[in-house]
Design an enzyme around this catalytic site. Structure first.
Site, PDB file in Angstrom:
ATOM      1  N   HIS A  42      37.777  89.990  42.316  1.00 42.77           N
ATOM      2  CA  HIS A  42      38.248  88.955  41.233  1.00 42.77           C
ATOM      3  C   HIS A  42      38.928  88.332  41.991  1.00 42.77           C
ATOM      4  O   HIS A  42      40.038  87.293  41.323  1.00 42.77           O
ATOM      5  CB  HIS A  42      39.128  89.904  40.057  1.00 42.77           C
ATOM      6  CG  HIS A  42      38.761  91.071  39.777  1.00 42.77           C
ATOM      7  ND1 HIS A  42      38.730  92.308  39.941  1.00 42.77           N
ATOM      8  CD2 HIS A  42      37.364  91.367  38.359  1.00 42.77           C
ATOM      9  CE1 HIS A  42      38.768  93.198  39.761  1.00 42.77           C
ATOM     10  NE2 HIS A  42      37.641  92.427  38.520  1.00 42.77           N
TER      11      HIS A  42
HETATM   12 FE1  FES Z   1      40.639  92.907  41.435  1.00 47.85          FE
HETATM   13 FE2  FES Z   1      41.420  93.318  43.828  1.00 47.85          FE
HETATM   14  S1  FES Z   1      41.230  91.379  43.476  1.00 47.85           S
HETATM   15  S2  FES Z   1      40.694  94.506  42.495  1.00 47.85           S
END
Ligand code: FES
Length: 135
Positions: free
Chosen positions: A101
């Site tokens: 993410h």
């Molecule tokens: Fe979501 Fe690492 S940014 S698990």
């Protein structure tokens, strides 16, 4: 009841870090978790020590994230967002990048950008004469 010998053996693990070149990271396993051993350059150490704590989401001094020689940073390679394994030497701050993410960590393992709420965790360890004992 005391722990059995095989459980005690799993509790800590020993690694030779003397072959890890400056500026590189070695990933090892400890209790089934990735532990990332970063041999930092002098420039990286100086840069992380100079970071303004007010700019950090999870403020922590670089010196409080290392033991002894600041050239060695040992972190758990588990993103504090949802637990993915971040990529070493990547991202906007050169430390770790979690592509799940988009979390960016610096070369002290501190969260700098993206959804992760906290810095990469530090495992318990001792480091002496090129021998790292985690656990
Ligand atoms: Fe979501 Fe690492 S940014 S698990």
């Amino acid at each position: 009841m005391s722990a059995s010998a095989d459980v005690l053996a799993l509790a800590s693990a020993e690694f030779n870090v003397s072959d890890i070149a400056e500026g590189t990271t070695l990933t090892v396993k400890w209790r089934g978790k990735p532990v990332m051993i970063r041999h930092r350059t002098d420039d990286e150490v100086a840069k992380e020590a100079a970071v303004d704590l007010n700019s950090l989401r999870d403020p922590q001094k670089d010196e409080d994230r290392v033991q002894g020689d600041p050239k060695w940073l040992i972190v758990l390679g588990i993103c504090t967002h949802l637990g993915c394994v971040p990529i070493s030497g990547a991202g906007d701050y050169g430390g770790w990048f979690c592509p799940c993410h988009g979390s960016h960590y610096d070369v002290s393992g501190r969260i700098r950008k993206g959804p992760a709420p906290a810095n990469l965790e530090l495992p318990p360890y001792t480091l002496q004469d090129g021998k790292l004992v985690v656990g």
